[in-house]
Motif scaffolding. Sequence first.
Motif, PDB file in Angstrom:
ATOM      1  N   ILE A  94       0.839  -1.199   0.000  1.00  0.00           N
ATOM      2  CA  ILE A  94       0.000   0.000   0.000  1.00  0.00           C
ATOM      3  C   ILE A  94       0.872   1.247   0.000  1.00  0.00           C
ATOM      4  N   PRO A  95       0.713   2.135  -1.002  1.00  0.00           N
ATOM      5  CA  PRO A  95       1.481   3.395  -0.999  1.00  0.00           C
ATOM      6  C   PRO A  95       0.826   4.422  -0.081  1.00  0.00           C
ATOM      7  N   ASP A  96       1.654   5.235   0.577  1.00  0.00           N
ATOM      8  CA  ASP A  96       1.099   6.317   1.383  1.00  0.00           C
ATOM      9  C   ASP A  96       1.123   7.613   0.583  1.00  0.00           C
ATOM     10  N   GLU A  97       0.729   8.710   1.212  1.00  0.00           N
ATOM     11  CA  GLU A  97       0.630   9.984   0.494  1.00  0.00           C
ATOM     12  C   GLU A  97       1.981  10.537   0.065  1.00  0.00           C
ATOM     13  N   HIS A  98       3.058   9.976   0.623  1.00  0.00           N
ATOM     14  CA  HIS A  98       4.406  10.420   0.250  1.00  0.00           C
ATOM     15  C   HIS A  98       5.040   9.528  -0.818  1.00  0.00           C
ATOM     16  N   GLY A  99       4.315   8.492  -1.227  1.00  0.00           N
ATOM     17  CA  GLY A  99       4.839   7.595  -2.246  1.00  0.00           C
ATOM     18  C   GLY A  99       5.590   6.399  -1.691  1.00  0.00           C
ATOM     19  N   ASP A 100       5.765   6.339  -0.363  1.00  0.00           N
ATOM     20  CA  ASP A 100       6.397   5.168   0.238  1.00  0.00           C
ATOM     21  C   ASP A 100       5.419   3.999   0.215  1.00  0.00           C
ATOM     22  N   VAL A 101       5.952   2.810  -0.042  1.00  0.00           N
ATOM     23  CA  VAL A 101       5.110   1.621  -0.141  1.00  0.00           C
ATOM     24  C   VAL A 101       5.274   0.772   1.120  1.00  0.00           C
ATOM     25  N   HIS A 102       4.142   0.322   1.671  1.00  0.00           N
ATOM     26  CA  HIS A 102       4.153  -0.427   2.919  1.00  0.00           C
ATOM     27  C   HIS A 102       3.546  -1.809   2.712  1.00  0.00           C
ATOM     28  N   GLN A 103       4.193  -2.807   3.277  1.00  0.00           N
ATOM     29  CA  GLN A 103       3.687  -4.179   3.202  1.00  0.00           C
ATOM     30  C   GLN A 103       2.695  -4.410   4.335  1.00  0.00           C
ATOM     31  N   VAL A 104       1.582  -5.059   4.015  1.00  0.00           N
ATOM     32  CA  VAL A 104       0.535  -5.339   4.992  1.00  0.00           C
ATOM     33  C   VAL A 104       0.110  -6.791   4.859  1.00  0.00           C
ATOM     34  N   ASP A 105       0.019  -7.493   5.994  1.00  0.00           N
ATOM     35  CA  ASP A 105      -0.542  -8.842   5.970  1.00  0.00           C
ATOM     36  C   ASP A 105      -1.584  -8.971   7.070  1.00  0.00           C
ATOM     37  N   MET A 106      -2.361 -10.048   7.004  1.00  0.00           N
ATOM     38  CA  MET A 106      -3.415 -10.272   7.986  1.00  0.00           C
ATOM     39  C   MET A 106      -3.417 -11.721   8.435  1.00  0.00           C
ATOM     40  N   LEU A 107      -3.565 -11.906   9.743  1.00  0.00           N
ATOM     41  CA  LEU A 107      -3.646 -13.232  10.335  1.00  0.00           C
ATOM     42  C   LEU A 107      -4.925 -13.321  11.155  1.00  0.00           C
ATOM     43  N   GLU A 108      -5.450 -14.533  11.296  1.00  0.00           N
ATOM     44  CA  GLU A 108      -6.632 -14.701  12.121  1.00  0.00           C
ATOM     45  C   GLU A 108      -6.342 -14.255  13.551  1.00  0.00           C
ATOM     46  N   TRP A 109      -7.291 -13.530  14.143  1.00  0.00           N
ATOM     47  CA  TRP A 109      -7.156 -13.081  15.522  1.00  0.00           C
ATOM     48  C   TRP A 109      -7.380 -14.269  16.459  1.00  0.00           C
ATOM     49  N   VAL A 110      -6.515 -14.405  17.445  1.00  0.00           N
ATOM     50  CA  VAL A 110      -6.676 -15.479  18.428  1.00  0.00           C
ATOM     51  C   VAL A 110      -7.647 -14.977  19.494  1.00  0.00           C
ATOM     52  N   ALA A 111      -8.884 -15.413  19.398  1.00  0.00           N
ATOM     53  CA  ALA A 111      -9.950 -14.864  20.238  1.00  0.00           C
ATOM     54  C   ALA A 111      -9.887 -15.380  21.674  1.00  0.00           C
ATOM     55  N   ASP A 112     -10.321 -14.529  22.599  1.00  0.00           N
ATOM     56  CA  ASP A 112     -10.477 -14.888  24.011  1.00  0.00           C
ATOM     57  C   ASP A 112      -9.203 -15.449  24.627  1.00  0.00           C
ATOM     58  N   ALA A 113      -8.061 -14.960  24.186  1.00  0.00           N
ATOM     59  CA  ALA A 113      -6.773 -15.443  24.696  1.00  0.00           C
ATOM     60  C   ALA A 113      -6.029 -14.300  25.376  1.00  0.00           C
ATOM     61  N   VAL A 114      -5.171 -14.657  26.299  1.00  0.00           N
ATOM     62  CA  VAL A 114      -4.348 -13.664  27.005  1.00  0.00           C
ATOM     63  C   VAL A 114      -2.895 -14.104  26.933  1.00  0.00           C
ATOM     64  N   PRO A 115      -1.962 -13.166  26.994  1.00  0.00           N
ATOM     65  CA  PRO A 115      -0.545 -13.541  26.973  1.00  0.00           C
ATOM     66  C   PRO A 115      -0.174 -14.410  28.176  1.00  0.00           C
TER      67      PRO A 115
END
Length: 336
Positions: A94-115
């Motif tokens: 995804i490019p930002d307003e300055h032209g820099d490109v950023h990598q983005v990924d998505m993982l399933e959220w681990v629900a109802d869990a605590v560290p």
Amino acid sequence: MITDIEAAQRIAAQALAHYGADQAAALTFVKYRENYVFKAEGETGSYALRLHRNGYRTDAEILEELDLLAALAAGGVSVPRLRLTAQGEPFCRIPDEHGDVHQVDMLEWVADAVPLGDVGEAFTGEAVVVPATFHALGVLIAELHQKASTLQRKTPSARASWDVAGLVGGAEAVWGDPRRAFRAGAAGHEIVNRAMAWLETELTAYGKAPDRYGPIHADVTPENVLVRGNQMTLIDFDDSGEGYYLFDLATAAFFYLPHPRFDEVVSAMLLGYNSVRSLTSEDLALWRPMLLARGLTYLAWAADRVGDETSDFIFEHVRPLVVDLATELISPAVSQ
């Protein structure tokens, strides 16, 4: 370059479209360290959206990490599952307003869990230690290594390796030279210098046989182990790469070193690990040296972030602990 959370959230919102999600989906900031992490909640579920710091990882490094995650998940290891983009890609750019490109990924959220815990509380001895929990953690780490040891790499790894050079290779180490943490005359420079040379010899002799070296997580701290009932999930593979399997165990134990129940932590974890994957006498002989190697990496990390709250903690508390470990291991070697 991203300058604040609001700018990061605008880029994250743009990325949602690549996943077939409404850009109005709820985005909640979770944390920032090397990357920005948001929780994305929509009709299709909840996900951890990770916006990589610009220039921190190459596309090849991110792809290798996500391929490892996918292979582990397919092999039954408890790790988050990757969500592909609408085009079937593991991440988007995804490019930002300055032209820099950023990598983005998505993982399933681990629900109802605590560290599992917090490194500060582990270090101060405030963390509650339940041996059964650390036995389960040992099992999880062993399952990860068991599956990782079966993976066949067709090309050289694009990621930094946690090997001899990566741990004690001076300026060539993954996080740089830990001796930089002894500026301004801080005590311990000389013993750490000698300990690094000693570790280089020990790790070289230990070698990279496939029963002791392969793809690892490399950041099994309490914050990166999520617990939900009797289920544990290992998250945040950002530091993953090839390395010593023992390094993951040393990482999981390191911040408990000052804890009055440290020996119980280690005993339970190693028992759990051995129930899946046997440790050899050569592995066990390198246990304390690997704890030292892990500690040295934290000093190197802190040396690049002077003034950061976590770095201050490392300089004040971890540095003297590392010096003590180095002294413990080097003094007998010198007297022989």
